[in-house]
Design a protein around this motif. Structure first.
Motif, PDB file in Angstrom:
ATOM      1  N   CYS A  10      16.508  41.620   2.244  1.00 32.33           N
ATOM      2  CA  CYS A  10      17.478  40.544   2.050  1.00 32.33           C
ATOM      3  C   CYS A  10      16.980  39.306   2.774  1.00 32.33           C
ATOM      4  CB  CYS A  10      18.849  40.953   2.572  1.00 32.33           C
ATOM      5  SG  CYS A  10      18.907  41.232   4.366  1.00 32.33           S
ATOM      6  N   PRO A  11      17.548  38.114   2.499  1.00 30.45           N
ATOM      7  CA  PRO A  11      17.144  36.934   3.246  1.00 30.45           C
ATOM      8  C   PRO A  11      17.363  37.129   4.743  1.00 30.45           C
ATOM      9  CG  PRO A  11      18.428  36.307   1.313  1.00 30.45           C
ATOM     10  CD  PRO A  11      18.517  37.799   1.424  1.00 30.45           C
ATOM     11  N   PRO A  12      16.409  36.724   5.582  1.00 24.34           N
ATOM     12  CA  PRO A  12      16.534  36.947   7.036  1.00 24.34           C
ATOM     13  C   PRO A  12      17.837  36.406   7.617  1.00 24.34           C
ATOM     14  CG  PRO A  12      14.318  36.213   6.495  1.00 24.34           C
ATOM     15  CD  PRO A  12      15.116  36.091   5.225  1.00 24.34           C
ATOM     16  N   SER A  13      18.304  35.276   7.089  1.00 23.81           N
ATOM     17  CA  SER A  13      19.507  34.650   7.651  1.00 23.81           C
ATOM     18  C   SER A  13      20.765  35.470   7.399  1.00 23.81           C
ATOM     19  CB  SER A  13      19.691  33.253   7.042  1.00 23.81           C
ATOM     20  OG  SER A  13      19.829  33.343   5.627  1.00 23.81           O
ATOM     21  N   GLU A  14      20.700  36.469   6.501  1.00 22.02           N
ATOM     22  CA  GLU A  14      21.896  37.226   6.154  1.00 22.02           C
ATOM     23  C   GLU A  14      21.968  38.584   6.852  1.00 22.02           C
ATOM     24  OE1 GLU A  14      22.602  37.286   1.944  1.00 22.02           O
ATOM     25  OE2 GLU A  14      21.995  35.202   1.702  1.00 22.02           O
ATOM     26  N   ARG A  15      20.913  38.938   7.604  1.00 18.39           N
ATOM     27  CA  ARG A  15      20.932  40.238   8.271  1.00 18.39           C
ATOM     28  C   ARG A  15      22.060  40.321   9.300  1.00 18.39           C
ATOM     29  NH1 ARG A  15      15.004  41.701  10.371  1.00 18.39           N
ATOM     30  NH2 ARG A  15      15.400  39.807  11.591  1.00 18.39           N
ATOM     31  N   ASP A  16      22.256  39.252  10.075  1.00 18.68           N
ATOM     32  CA  ASP A  16      23.314  39.265  11.091  1.00 18.68           C
ATOM     33  C   ASP A  16      24.680  39.483  10.462  1.00 18.68           C
ATOM     34  OD1 ASP A  16      21.956  39.043  13.497  1.00 18.68           O
ATOM     35  OD2 ASP A  16      21.808  36.875  13.370  1.00 18.68           O
ATOM     36  N   ARG A  17      24.927  38.770   9.383  1.00 21.20           N
ATOM     37  CA  ARG A  17      26.248  38.870   8.739  1.00 21.20           C
ATOM     38  C   ARG A  17      26.508  40.294   8.254  1.00 21.20           C
ATOM     39  NH1 ARG A  17      27.613  39.009   3.638  1.00 21.20           N
ATOM     40  NH2 ARG A  17      25.556  38.360   2.907  1.00 21.20           N
ATOM     41  N   ILE A  18      25.503  40.902   7.639  1.00 25.41           N
ATOM     42  CA  ILE A  18      25.675  42.266   7.124  1.00 25.41           C
ATOM     43  C   ILE A  18      25.894  43.240   8.272  1.00 25.41           C
ATOM     44  CG2 ILE A  18      24.528  44.126   5.883  1.00 25.41           C
ATOM     45  CD1 ILE A  18      22.981  41.896   4.361  1.00 25.41           C
ATOM     46  N   SER A  19      25.090  43.111   9.318  1.00 27.77           N
ATOM     47  CA  SER A  19      25.191  44.028  10.446  1.00 27.77           C
ATOM     48  C   SER A  19      26.541  43.891  11.147  1.00 27.77           C
ATOM     49  CB  SER A  19      24.049  43.763  11.430  1.00 27.77           C
ATOM     50  OG  SER A  19      24.119  44.611  12.548  1.00 27.77           O
ATOM     51  N   ARG A  20      26.988  42.652  11.373  1.00 22.85           N
ATOM     52  CA  ARG A  20      28.263  42.454  12.079  1.00 22.85           C
ATOM     53  C   ARG A  20      29.450  42.939  11.253  1.00 22.85           C
ATOM     54  NH1 ARG A  20      25.960  37.380  13.957  1.00 22.85           N
ATOM     55  NH2 ARG A  20      27.083  36.288  12.310  1.00 22.85           N
ATOM     56  N   ALA A  21      29.329  42.858   9.926  1.00 24.33           N
ATOM     57  CA  ALA A  21      30.445  43.286   9.074  1.00 24.33           C
ATOM     58  C   ALA A  21      30.726  44.773   9.219  1.00 24.33           C
ATOM     59  CB  ALA A  21      30.141  42.951   7.612  1.00 24.33           C
ATOM     60  N   ARG A  22      29.725  45.547   9.623  1.00 22.72           N
ATOM     61  CA  ARG A  22      29.903  46.999   9.751  1.00 22.72           C
ATOM     62  C   ARG A  22      29.950  47.449  11.207  1.00 22.72           C
ATOM     63  NH1 ARG A  22      31.392  48.726   4.886  1.00 22.72           N
ATOM     64  NH2 ARG A  22      30.560  50.812   5.276  1.00 22.72           N
ATOM     65  N   GLN A  23      29.849  46.521  12.148  1.00 25.44           N
ATOM     66  CA  GLN A  23      29.742  46.890  13.559  1.00 25.44           C
ATOM     67  C   GLN A  23      31.096  47.277  14.134  1.00 25.44           C
ATOM     68  OE1 GLN A  23      27.170  44.363  15.960  1.00 25.44           O
ATOM     69  NE2 GLN A  23      28.611  44.484  17.654  1.00 25.44           N
ATOM     70  N   ASP A  24      31.094  48.324  14.972  1.00 29.74           N
ATOM     71  CA  ASP A  24      32.328  48.749  15.625  1.00 29.74           C
ATOM     72  C   ASP A  24      32.353  48.230  17.065  1.00 29.74           C
ATOM     73  OD1 ASP A  24      30.746  50.436  17.230  1.00 29.74           O
ATOM     74  OD2 ASP A  24      30.987  52.135  15.875  1.00 29.74           O
ATOM     75  N   PRO A  25      33.456  48.446  17.811  1.00 32.67           N
ATOM     76  CA  PRO A  25      33.538  47.899  19.178  1.00 32.67           C
ATOM     77  C   PRO A  25      32.470  48.419  20.131  1.00 32.67           C
ATOM     78  CG  PRO A  25      35.723  48.499  18.367  1.00 32.67           C
ATOM     79  CD  PRO A  25      34.741  49.019  17.363  1.00 32.67           C
ATOM     80  N   SER A  26      31.844  49.551  19.814  1.00 32.56           N
ATOM     81  CA  SER A  26      30.797  50.088  20.685  1.00 32.56           C
ATOM     82  C   SER A  26      29.439  49.426  20.445  1.00 32.56           C
ATOM     83  CB  SER A  26      30.661  51.605  20.477  1.00 32.56           C
ATOM     84  OG  SER A  26      31.854  52.263  20.843  1.00 32.56           O
ATOM     85  N   GLY A  27      29.351  48.583  19.443  1.00 35.48           N
ATOM     86  CA  GLY A  27      28.074  47.944  19.128  1.00 35.48           C
ATOM     87  C   GLY A  27      27.251  48.738  18.134  1.00 35.48           C
ATOM     88  N   TYR A  28      27.798  49.869  17.646  1.00 36.64           N
ATOM     89  CA  TYR A  28      27.123  50.679  16.638  1.00 36.64           C
ATOM     90  C   TYR A  28      27.787  50.412  15.281  1.00 36.64           C
ATOM     91  CZ  TYR A  28      25.520  53.013  20.906  1.00 36.64           C
ATOM     92  OH  TYR A  28      24.985  53.265  22.143  1.00 36.64           O
ATOM     93  N   HIS A  29      27.503  51.274  14.316  1.00 33.56           N
ATOM     94  CA  HIS A  29      28.069  51.091  12.979  1.00 33.56           C
ATOM     95  C   HIS A  29      28.673  52.416  12.523  1.00 33.56           C
ATOM     96  CE1 HIS A  29      24.917  48.018  13.497  1.00 33.56           C
ATOM     97  NE2 HIS A  29      25.795  47.243  12.916  1.00 33.56           N
ATOM     98  N   GLY A  30      29.702  52.848  13.285  1.00 32.00           N
ATOM     99  CA  GLY A  30      30.283  54.139  13.016  1.00 32.00           C
ATOM    100  C   GLY A  30      29.238  55.222  13.259  1.00 32.00           C
ATOM    101  N   PRO A  31      29.032  56.111  12.294  1.00 33.68           N
ATOM    102  CA  PRO A  31      28.041  57.176  12.484  1.00 33.68           C
ATOM    103  C   PRO A  31      26.617  56.712  12.182  1.00 33.68           C
ATOM    104  CG  PRO A  31      29.087  57.415  10.358  1.00 33.68           C
ATOM    105  CD  PRO A  31      29.774  56.246  11.025  1.00 33.68           C
ATOM    106  N   ASP A  32      26.446  55.443  11.861  1.00 36.18           N
ATOM    107  CA  ASP A  32      25.152  54.932  11.424  1.00 36.18           C
ATOM    108  C   ASP A  32      24.649  53.852  12.373  1.00 36.18           C
ATOM    109  OD1 ASP A  32      25.635  56.549   9.115  1.00 36.18           O
ATOM    110  OD2 ASP A  32      26.856  54.915   8.299  1.00 36.18           O
ATOM    111  N   LEU A  33      23.453  53.376  12.115  1.00 33.18           N
ATOM    112  CA  LEU A  33      22.882  52.272  12.890  1.00 33.18           C
ATOM    113  C   LEU A  33      22.197  51.302  11.930  1.00 33.18           C
ATOM    114  CD1 LEU A  33      21.096  53.716  16.089  1.00 33.18           C
ATOM    115  CD2 LEU A  33      23.214  52.398  15.968  1.00 33.18           C
TER     116      LEU A  33
END
Length: 508
Positions: A196-219
């Motif tokens: 994906c475009p580099p500028s959109e990686r943050d948005r995708i990652s933050r959309a799935r991030q939980d309060p622990s800084g992970y992404h539920g059972p995934d990373l």
């Protein structure tokens, strides 16, 4: 006071609120000087924001009398430590009004210098400005804390990925003691490699991030080398027959569906998906995802899963292959483990990628490779040598010849077979045919010339009498047909080298 704008108090507050809203909407550090200048225009008094009791000026209007601050130092110290809320004093012809801001010591102090005591409306406006400055500073602090948290969470996720790529899930768990990512409790994982475009990686990652800084059972981890890659480690315990495994498999499907929707809705996206692997085989999962992504770029829906082709080390006669591999890699017993680990990574990805992944310089990576190459007596900058050593390491499952008897002979006192002996079997020929059969003749010629040129597109172009761009276009087409990554990560070069070599052996 000179320079006072005749405006109703409500109009003045509206102006202050507009400025606060403008600055809050920017998402950048607050421009305190702009607000102090605005207050000067309203009151005609010069203003300074003193950061703490030391008298350090954080911002001030251009004409503020800085020489008054040493005189005010004792008063500023009491305001900064919370002993006083507000204070006023005269210094020469100036009336100095001071107000401590916020609740946490040391507090900044707003200092107003005028020719007379401010009118009640002006005093109220000064207090409102103090409140606005406090809110903006708090917002700035919160934003800075959020950015720091996001950076550190990303660093921790990257550290977990590094440990898993090195085959060390226990190390990953030790690094995250107290906040262990749920992924590490999974039996298996798949890697979804999102382009994906580099500028959109943050948005995708933050959309799935939980309060622990992970992404539920995934990373979800930013690739440090290929800025357009987002590495998604998805827990996958489906098929293990247990309730927890069923839940993990279901969550993995949901994450996969989310990523597929992103690709479906964004023409610039593509997705490669690995097979399921145990955690200590994360590097294998990454290689499969890279191969799949190479095929996905030209797939109609830009999504591809790894085909599940048996690797070459899985089709060779086990005992003779192990004898050959252990004989080849035994000299690595004398090489530091760090050099062996770096070499293993460097056989699966470009040196620049290894340097970025491990936080080393390219020169340091090259030095580790030279140390391993010298011990093996092989030039690890040559694609054929790299493919040979990569196969030997895959067969032994470790970086050395440990587990053998320490001699250069196989069972029965016979010398180990040569690589050509191993590749001359019918099973190897079938494997090579499976790898190369879909490839058109002209693309196969280009692939052969590129390998002969040590993966140098310019030299291959010269040998074939075509342009460098044409060589790369043929290789991109070959990637899509073969399902091998040749040009990005380069993990498919080893299979291409071996398949072409096996074909040559059997053609002869």
């Amino acid at each position: 006071m000179g320079g006072v704008e005749e405006r109703p108090a409500a109009g003045q507050l509206d102006g202050l609120l507009r400025e606060v809203r403008r600055q809050a909407a920017r998402g950048a550090d607050p421009d305190l000087g702009r607000i102090l200048d605005w207050l000067y225009r309203q009151t005609g008094s010069h203003v300074a924001l003193v950061a703490d009791g030391t008298g350090r000026v954080e911002s001030a209007t251009e004409g503020f009398p800085l020489e008054t601050l040493p005189v005010l130092a004792p008063l500023l110290a009491r305001l900064s430590t919370g002993q006083l809320a507000t204070a006023a004093t005269d210094i020469g012809a100036l009336r100095m009004r001071c107000e401590g801001l916020g609740t946490h010591e040391p507090r900044p102090v707003l200092v107003v210098a005028g020719s007379s005591e401010p009118a009640p409306e002006e005093a109220a406006l000064i207090s409102h400005v103090g409140t606005a400055l406090t809110l903006l500073r708090h917002a700035e602090g919160s934003e800075r804390t959020w950015r720091d948290y996001q950076r550190k969470a990303g660093q921790l996720r990257f550290a977990v990925l590094q440990a898993l790529l090195a085959g060390e899930p226990l190390l990953a768990r030790r690094m995250t003691t107290g906040v262990v990512p749920p992924l590490l409790d999974a039996g298996r994982l798949r890697i979804h490699l999102l382009h994906c475009p580099p500028s959109e990686r943050d948005r995708i990652s933050r959309a799935r991030q939980d309060p622990s800084g992970y992404h539920g059972p995934d990373l979800l981890v930013h690739c440090p080398v290929f800025k357009e890659h987002l590495i998604c480690l998805v827990a996958d315990d489906e098929g293990e027959g247990e309730e927890e495994g069923d839940r993990s498999g279901e969550r993995g499907r949901r994450q996969g569906e989310f990523l597929r929707r992103l690709v479906r809705d964004n023409p610039r996206y593509a997705l490669g998906v690995s097979g399921a692997h145990p955690l200590n085989a994360t590097a294998d999962a990454y290689n499969q995802a890279a191969h799949a992504l190479a095929a996905a770029r030209t797939a109609p829906d830009r999504v591809a899963s790894y085909h599940g082709r048996t690797p070459l080390d899985g089709v060779l006669a086990r005992r003779p292959a192990l004898d050959w591999a252990r004989s080849l890699v035994r000299p690595l017993d004398s090489v530091p483990k760090t050099s062996v680990d770096v070499t293993r990574l460097a056989l699966n990805m470009p040196r620049s990628a290894v340097a970025g992944l491990l936080g080393l310089s390219r020169n340091t990576v090259a030095a580790h490779l030279r140390r391993a190459g010298d011990a093996l007596g092989r030039d690890l900058t040559d694609v054929r040598c790299r493919a040979t050593v990569h196969l030997a390491l895959a067969l032994t499952g470790s970086g050395s010849g440990s587990g053998s008897d320490g001699s250069a002979e196989a069972e029965g006192g016979q010398p180990p077979p040569t690589l050509d002996d191993l590749l001359a079997t019918e099973r190897a020929a079938v494997w090579a045919g499976t790898v190369l059969r879909p490839l058109p003749a002209r693309h196969r010629r280009t692939l052969q010339a590129w390998i002969d040129a040590n993966a140098d597109a310019q030299r291959a172009a010269h040998a074939l009498g075509i342009s460098r761009n044409t060589v790369r276009a043929h290789l991109r087409a070959a990637e899509a047909v073969l399902g091998l990554d040749l040009l990005t990560v380069g993990t498919g070069i080893h299979d291409a080298v071996h398949a072409l070599h096996i074909s040559a052996i059997h053609a002869g």
